[in-house]
Design a protein around this motif. Structure first.
Motif, PDB file in Angstrom:
ATOM      1  N   ARG A 556       0.832  -1.207   0.000  1.00  0.00           N
ATOM      2  CA  ARG A 556       0.000   0.000   0.000  1.00  0.00           C
ATOM      3  C   ARG A 556       0.864   1.254   0.000  1.00  0.00           C
ATOM      4  NH1 ARG A 556      -4.102  -1.320   4.635  1.00  0.00           N
ATOM      5  NH2 ARG A 556      -2.669   0.005   5.754  1.00  0.00           N
ATOM      6  N   ILE A 560       0.632   3.084  -4.069  1.00  0.00           N
ATOM      7  CA  ILE A 560      -0.281   4.224  -4.240  1.00  0.00           C
ATOM      8  C   ILE A 560       0.432   5.456  -4.815  1.00  0.00           C
ATOM      9  CG2 ILE A 560      -1.649   5.913  -2.939  1.00  0.00           C
ATOM     10  CD1 ILE A 560      -2.798   3.591  -1.331  1.00  0.00           C
ATOM     11  N   SER A 615      -5.104  -5.460   1.635  1.00  0.00           N
ATOM     12  CA  SER A 615      -5.083  -5.217   0.193  1.00  0.00           C
ATOM     13  C   SER A 615      -6.351  -4.526  -0.308  1.00  0.00           C
ATOM     14  CB  SER A 615      -4.907  -6.542  -0.563  1.00  0.00           C
ATOM     15  OG  SER A 615      -3.635  -7.092  -0.330  1.00  0.00           O
ATOM     16  N   LEU A 618      -5.816  -0.885  -1.166  1.00  0.00           N
ATOM     17  CA  LEU A 618      -4.921  -0.788  -2.319  1.00  0.00           C
ATOM     18  C   LEU A 618      -5.666  -1.095  -3.610  1.00  0.00           C
ATOM     19  CD1 LEU A 618      -2.169  -0.518  -3.688  1.00  0.00           C
ATOM     20  CD2 LEU A 618      -1.736  -2.925  -3.134  1.00  0.00           C
TER      21      LEU A 618
END
Length: 730
Positions: A556, A560, A615, A618
């Protein structure tokens, strides 16, 4: 000059080529449809849902998993058969004998290894035995567990509840939950898209053309993915397969909607079908390719992930988007060229009114309707509109404080009924929570006793055993006094199994192996064993879950920012500006946080979910930002086109009115397809389904409809800085 004379002059393409090229494209895609459709049945053959395969090779649990294989004949996953009396009374000798008879039958199941003896609980009200399941068994772990469950059910004891649980049991439940992915998921998604297309187009033929385009893209991508998975180049899981189906259907339909809108406009301004096709392609290819490019870029950045499951999703889904792009820009134009105006029947399209010099007249914008009203609102109160929109999104984002995305127990992966989850609850009532799924400690032979002492001294560890081929059960207990002996007094203690100077210890934990408390015990155990030997490693089911969560959180943090940077660069190249892309990215990120905030409230207050996998934020980010930018791309490329002709502020209003219907339809289609993921009883997919569906609707009806147009109108030509449009447009 009549139409027949005008068409070849305008196109410059021989008539035979205008007939042959679309026919070849349709035949090629029809072949891909057939070949790819035949590959659907092979997906389950190349699919894996084993969590250990998704860990990076550097993870400690992965190293232990590899070393453990040297201590046993094959790669085995434990299934635990547990029995517990309904009234809490002790199981008598006859009941234990019946359980032992069932154990003997289970041992004869193909794929089941040598079972452990029947082990009664301390309170005498329950018993269990462990069945090692060969992960490479024909039919898979789920089939072996299914046969074991059938045998247990056929020989049920009166007044006793039984269940098959353990890691193998949870794997079987997970596979069963994915069983409807080929049929139910696809049927629900296609039905939702078809209904929307019928409402949008009010046409008999066009919905079938668009759906055939989307299904052809899906078939082509499935064929490519299955081929690569068979060669070992890709890792395919059930959740990746589900996302592939939904993403391709949704994206291909969205691109088809954009092209179809441009084609309809072109039919009303161009003298023939070929000229209309060329005009539509010239105006639609750039935003479609850019939209697909943002999604592909976001997906391929997942290759930088530590988790192999994330790495696998990137190329698999990117293949799907490439197929969607190709189908939308080749098959769909060919089909619409063949159908012409008949595709829109019974709706009637205006015939082009050519001026004296042969130029097509500019179509009139409607003065009434929803989009005309919104355009007037934006032009009259632009600052009020975008400020209120930002405040509303910011308020929704406050729910982020309630989002628990640090991981959920594996027992909660499957929604609804789960025999493995029920069995684990039975185990926890009568045995140490980690029974049957111990932590695995691999370390030097000469540190065996020191490692055992350290483990026994760690809070949360109930007992320790060492793998030994000399003991009847395959393991021998290790206490502070050494390895326990079997048989009468004076019987020598069994020798531990030693492989390359290493021994394998099994530490049974007090807590359920998928609990947060068990993960904390593993962390403390690793820290304590580091002081004993740098070569001591801790693995097992709990360590796998722990390392998976840690890797997901690290992903993450890394992915990102990379996705944002890639999409920003694409927007700058497409719009030839800096200010507009920055504002678009900011609006989509704000929309993402709002969607996640509302989702957190819904997950906790309505669905009562136990939390979320790390997750989830994400994947939600990758899909929402990449797909949310799509609608802004559709809008702003049209705004730029109109601004070059009519000025910056007028271009915003014209762009909003011209794209309002098609973008809203595209948003509804994509939201409906992702919502279809909710039919599968998988926690992860249910959460992704809601986050993306709600976020897409938020982008469609608030961000793209009000926030972005109002902000662009308020800023005027400065939004296109530093391009020439910023200096020359009104």
């Amino acid at each position: 000059m009549n139409d027949a004379e005008l068409r070849p002059v305008r196109s410059g393409v021989p008539r035979w080529l205008r007939v042959l090229l679309p026919a070849v494209l349709i035949l090629l895609w029809t072949a891909a449809f057939g070949i790819g459709g035949a590959s659907f049945g092979a997906i389950s053959e190349v699919q894996t849902n084993d969590q250990t395969q998704f860990l990076p090779a550097s993870a400690e649990a992965t190293e232990v998993q590899s070393l453990q294989e040297d201590f046993r004949a094959g790669d085995e996953v434990p299934a635990i058969v547990v029995y517990a009396s309904d009234d809490g009374a002790k199981l008598d000798a006859s009941a234990l004998a019946e359980i032992d008879d069932v154990r003997g039958l289970v041992a004869g199941v193909d794929g089941a290894g040598e079972t452990s003896p029947v082990i009664p609980s301390e309170d005498g009200a329950a018993a269990q035995f462990v069945v090692p399941v060969d992960s490479g068994a024909e039919g898979g772990v789920d089939e072996v567990v299914g046969e074991v469950r059938e045998l247990v059910a056929e020989h049920q004891l009166d007044g006793v509840t039984s269940a098959v649980t353990g890691p193998a049991g949870f794997t079987a439940d997970l596979v069963a939950a994915f069983a409807g992915i080929d049929g139910l998921l696809l049927a629900v998604a296609l039905a939702a898209v078809f209904v929307i297309l019928v409402i949008v187009y009010r046409s008999l033929l066009l919905p079938f053309i668009v759906l055939f385009t989307s299904l052809s893209a899906l078939c082509a991508s499935v064929f490519a993915v299955v081929s690569l998975a068979r060669s070992g180049a890709l890792l395919l899981s059930g959740q990746t397969q589900g996302i592939l189906f939904i993403l391709v259907i949704g994206a291909a339909t969205d691109y088809a909607l954009l092209y179809t809108a441009r084609y309809r406009e072109a039919l009303e301004s161009e003298p023939g079908k070929w000229a209309a096709t060329m005009t539509a392609l010239r105006r639609a290819w750039e935003p479609i390719v850019a939209s697909g490019g943002t999604v592909i870029a976001g997906l391929l950045i997942l290759l930088f992930s530590e988790l192999n499951s994330n790495k696998a999703l990137g190329p698999v889904a990117a293949i799907g988007i490439v197929a969607a792009l190709l189908a939308a820009l080749t098959l769909l134009p060919a089909l619409l060229l063949w159908a012409g105006r008949a595709a829109f029947w019974p709706r009637k399209l205006h015939r082009p009114d050519a001026s004296a010099d042969g130029a097509a007249a500019e179509p009139e914008l409607p003065a009434t309707g929803l989009w005309a009203s919104l355009a007037r609102l934006v032009s009259r109160r632009p600052r009020l509109v975008w400020v209120l929109s930002v405040l509303l999104l910011a308020g929704m984002s406050l729910g982020l404080a309630r989002l628990d995305a640090d991981g959920v127990p594996s027992s909660e992966f499957v929604l609804g009924q789960s025999e493995a989850r029920d069995g684990q609850a039975l185990l926890a009532e009568h045995f140490p929570g980690g029974s049957g799924a111990p932590a695995a400690i691999v370390g030097p032979e000469d540190e065996l006793q020191a490692m055992a002492d350290t483990a026994l001294a760690t809070d949360g560890v109930a007992s320790v055993a060492v793998v030994s081929a000399d003991s009847p059960s395959g393991t021998a207990p290790v206490t502070a006094d050494g390895i326990g002996a079997f048989g009468p007094p004076g019987t020598p203690a069994p020798e531990p199994t030693v492989v390359d100077g290493r021994v394998l210890l099994q530490a049974t934990l007090d807590d359920a192996p998928d609990s947060a408390a068990a993960e904390q015990t593993v962390r403390e155990l690793r820290d304590a064993l580091d002081a004993v030997s740098a070569d001591a490693l801790v693995g097992g089911p709990t360590a796998v879950a722990l390392d998976t969560n840690d890797a997901a959180i690290a992903d993450r943090t890394l992915i990102i920012p990379l996705v944002l940077a890639a999409i920003l660069l694409i927007l700058m190249l497409l719009l030839r500006a800096i200010v507009a892309p920055l504002l678009l990215i900011a609006s989509v990120v704000l929309s993402y946080t709002a969607a996640l905030g509302v989702s957190a409230w819904v997950f906790e207050g309505i669905f009562h979910f136990p939390g979320a996998d790390p997750s989830v934020p994400l994947f939600g980010f990758v899909f929402l930002v990449a797909l949310g930018v799509d609608y802004n791309i559709f809008l702003m490329t049209r705004v730029r086109e109109e601004s070059l002709r009519f000025g910056a502020r007028e271009g915003v209003l014209r762009g909003l009115r011209l794209t309002g219907g098609v973008i809203t339809s595209a948003g509804l289609v994509l939201a409906a397809t992702f919502a279809a993921l909710g039919v599968l009883p998988i926690l992860f997919l249910a959460q992704i389904s809601f986050i993306v569906a709600f976020g897409v609707l938020l982008d469609t009806f608030l961000v793209r409809t009000l926030l972005v147009p109002a902000l662009a109108y308020d800023l005027g030509r400065s939004i296109w800085w530093p391009s020439k449009l910023a200096r020359g447009a009104r």
